[in-house]
Design a protein around this motif. Structure first.
Motif, PDB file in Angstrom:
ATOM      1  N   LEU A 153      43.445  32.981  46.727  1.00  0.00           N
ATOM      2  CA  LEU A 153      42.317  33.910  46.667  1.00  0.00           C
ATOM      3  C   LEU A 153      42.561  35.124  47.563  1.00  0.00           C
ATOM      4  CD1 LEU A 153      39.265  31.478  46.589  1.00  0.00           C
ATOM      5  CD2 LEU A 153      40.269  32.748  44.694  1.00  0.00           C
ATOM      6  N   GLN A 154      43.240  34.907  48.696  1.00  0.00           N
ATOM      7  CA  GLN A 154      43.550  36.041  49.568  1.00  0.00           C
ATOM      8  C   GLN A 154      44.517  37.004  48.883  1.00  0.00           C
ATOM      9  OE1 GLN A 154      44.857  33.825  53.006  1.00  0.00           O
ATOM     10  NE2 GLN A 154      42.932  34.157  54.095  1.00  0.00           N
ATOM     11  N   GLU A 155      45.464  36.468  48.108  1.00  0.00           N
ATOM     12  CA  GLU A 155      46.364  37.339  47.347  1.00  0.00           C
ATOM     13  C   GLU A 155      45.579  38.158  46.332  1.00  0.00           C
ATOM     14  OE1 GLU A 155      49.612  38.053  47.534  1.00  0.00           O
ATOM     15  OE2 GLU A 155      49.610  36.928  49.414  1.00  0.00           O
ATOM     16  N   ARG A 156      44.647  37.527  45.643  1.00  0.00           N
ATOM     17  CA  ARG A 156      43.817  38.260  44.685  1.00  0.00           C
ATOM     18  C   ARG A 156      42.934  39.277  45.405  1.00  0.00           C
ATOM     19  NH1 ARG A 156      41.589  33.320  41.125  1.00  0.00           N
ATOM     20  NH2 ARG A 156      39.821  34.723  40.869  1.00  0.00           N
ATOM     21  N   GLU A 157      42.450  38.915  46.606  1.00  0.00           N
ATOM     22  CA  GLU A 157      41.635  39.837  47.404  1.00  0.00           C
ATOM     23  C   GLU A 157      42.426  41.104  47.721  1.00  0.00           C
ATOM     24  OE1 GLU A 157      38.185  40.624  50.095  1.00  0.00           O
ATOM     25  OE2 GLU A 157      38.490  39.069  48.589  1.00  0.00           O
ATOM     26  N   ARG A 158      43.704  40.933  48.071  1.00  0.00           N
ATOM     27  CA  ARG A 158      44.540  42.096  48.369  1.00  0.00           C
ATOM     28  C   ARG A 158      44.710  42.970  47.128  1.00  0.00           C
ATOM     29  NH1 ARG A 158      46.935  38.923  52.522  1.00  0.00           N
ATOM     30  NH2 ARG A 158      48.086  37.608  51.081  1.00  0.00           N
ATOM     31  N   ALA A 159      44.901  42.319  45.972  1.00  0.00           N
ATOM     32  CA  ALA A 159      45.064  43.092  44.731  1.00  0.00           C
ATOM     33  C   ALA A 159      43.796  43.879  44.405  1.00  0.00           C
ATOM     34  CB  ALA A 159      45.419  42.149  43.584  1.00  0.00           C
ATOM     35  N   PHE A 160      42.629  43.227  44.563  1.00  0.00           N
ATOM     36  CA  PHE A 160      41.369  43.941  44.328  1.00  0.00           C
ATOM     37  C   PHE A 160      41.212  45.095  45.312  1.00  0.00           C
ATOM     38  CE2 PHE A 160      39.700  39.864  42.352  1.00  0.00           C
ATOM     39  CZ  PHE A 160      39.584  40.410  41.084  1.00  0.00           C
TER      40      PHE A 160
END
Length: 466
Positions: free
Chosen positions: A272-279
């Motif tokens: 989820l942190q990886e997706r947070e960075r992408a967002f």
């Protein structure tokens, strides 16, 4: 095309519709004998071999799940199934049962098609992605038809409908349905359609089983505004502690499951942190465009930016609060277990004859060379090494296991692994086991503030001798 459907289903569509709309914890209906008996038998007979489908796990190795989305490639019977699903008559039948008009068939079968799951597989409670990734349609219905001639409740694998898996376990009402052949499950896809399935258990003294099904998902171009949510991927909820701590199991087995459950949560957070960075990167790109004009910001833009700042500040405070909670829990645990000595858990038909070499029990790390000396208490067929390759090895880790001069190798990407190595031995025998790792790190070399001079390769939770 509707001649492939059981005539009783067509005749009773209104009754099924009433059950669908009144069902708890969200709209769904169970329809037994969904297809004509002859057609269902043909689907079972022509179900693809496990190796035919997409069956590699995150480590690039054959896993416990296999899927085929291109069902038309599976032969004449599955071509007929696809022709049925794409027909206007079938969409009309689904609309009659669910009350959802203008349903659209997905010819790409994104996430659908044939599914086969072997023992050990399970599916955590989740709500599905809510928009088609290519067309942008609203996802509205899941239809799953099971293709298992034989299935017992004790085998697990029953689909679960959850009221709210985020809440206290005792308040989460769950409905379970056994995956018997020609049983169809039709349910609405929404922000509250939490579903999953129990872990599949291979019955003793029974030929190998697997859970087989055929799934399609249906969409609409529009959706009532009150039921419409912003776009999201599939949302998973990890299993709660009462589910992990199974009464009657050994302390070693419970400990292994708790460690695995905690590790799954940590890795879930990391994803989820990886997706947070992408967002966040997308947000920053759009904010740059917002300020690329000399035009002054209006009130809507200012309110949006205030919302962005608030959300990030809430997350920052949460992370700092979590640091305090972690420190408190670590201190409590250290005090609680200060007088306990750790060792490598060996589960099943063997015990350690001598202390392992190259194993650090306090944090489960292993050196590039691990040596174990085991004594068998009963005949064995295999050893299963339960461990983890930490994310500080982004390219993964290749392990070579040697048991009595016989070697096996496998590569594992970062994450949990369960490595089964053949080990046929008799009761009373002793086995020397060596595991060599291709990569290692020295924390002190990678981080000048660290005093850890060990060479570390991977973590080993337990060894199971079966």
């Amino acid at each position: 095309m509707l001649d492939l459907i059981n005539p009783e289903v067509l005749k009773n569509r209104e009754r099924y519709g009433s059950r669908f709309r009144s069902a708890d914890p969200f709209p769904h209906v169970v329809i037994d004998q969904f297809f004509s008996p002859t057609f269902c038998e043909q689907l079972i007979a022509e179900f693809p071999p496990f190796e035919r489908g997409a069956n590699l796990n995150e480590d690039g190795l054959p896993g416990g799940k296999s899927t085929v989305e291109d069902i038309r490639s599976l032969g004449e019977t599955y071509v007929l199934a696809d022709d049925l699903f794409r027909s206007a008559e079938f969409s009309s039948l689904m609309s009659d049962v669910t009350g959802i008009p203008d349903l659209l068939y997905d010819q790409l079968y994104v996430g659908g098609g044939t599914h086969e799951n072997r023992p050990g597989q399970e599916l955590d409670p989740h709500v599905d992605f809510n928009y088609h990734p290519h067309h942008g349609w609203h996802r509205r219905l899941n239809l799953i038809v099971y293709l298992n001639r034989e299935w017992e409740v004790e085998w697990g694998g029953s689909i679960e409908f959850h009221e709210d898996p985020w809440g206290p376990p005792e308040q989460n009402r769950i409905e379970r349905v056994v995956p018997l052949a020609n049983r169809a499950i039709l349910f609405e896809t929404s922000e509250r359609s939490w579903h999953g399935f129990e872990v599949i258990r291979q019955p003793q003294n029974h030929p190998p089983i697997s859970r087989k099904s055929l799934a399609i998902y249906m969409y609409t171009k529009d959706r009532p505004p009150a039921d419409t949510a912003p776009s999201h991927a599939t949302v998973y909820v990890e299993r709660p502690l009462p589910f992990v701590l199974r009464a009657g199991d050994s302390t070693e087995a419970q400990g292994a499951r708790v460690r695995k459950a905690l590790t799954r949560r940590i890795e879930h957070v990391a994803r989820l942190q990886e997706r947070e960075r992408a967002f966040s990167e997308k947000i920053i790109t759009q904010v740059r465009k917002l300020f690329s004009s000399t035009k002054s910001l209006g009130q809507p833009e200012i309110e949006m930016l205030e919302g962005l700042f608030r959300r990030e500040d809430v997350l920052l405070k949460l992370l700092y609060d979590r640091e305090k909670e972690f420190s408190r829990d670590i201190e409590w645990l250290q005090h609680r277990v200060a007088d306990r000595q750790l060792g490598l858990p060996v589960i099943g038909r063997a015990k350690l004859a001598t202390a392992p070499e190259g194993y650090y029990p306090n944090d489960e790390w292993c050196a590039p060379l691990l040596t174990l000396d085991l004594k068998l208490s009963a005949p064995s067929k295999a050893m299963v090494f339960h461990g983890r390759v930490p994310h500080r090895f982004p390219q993964g880790q290749t392990l070579e296991c040697t048991i009595r001069d016989r070697s096996e190798s496998a590569h594992f990407n970062p994450g949990e692994f369960d490595w089964k190595v053949p080990a046929a031995m008799a009761a009373g025998e002793r086995a020397s086991v060596q595991i060599r790792a291709s990569e290692s790190i020295c924390p002190a070399s990678a981080d000048s503030s660290s005093k850890d001079m060990r060479n570390l390769a991977y973590q080993l939770h337990s060894v199971e001798v079966a």
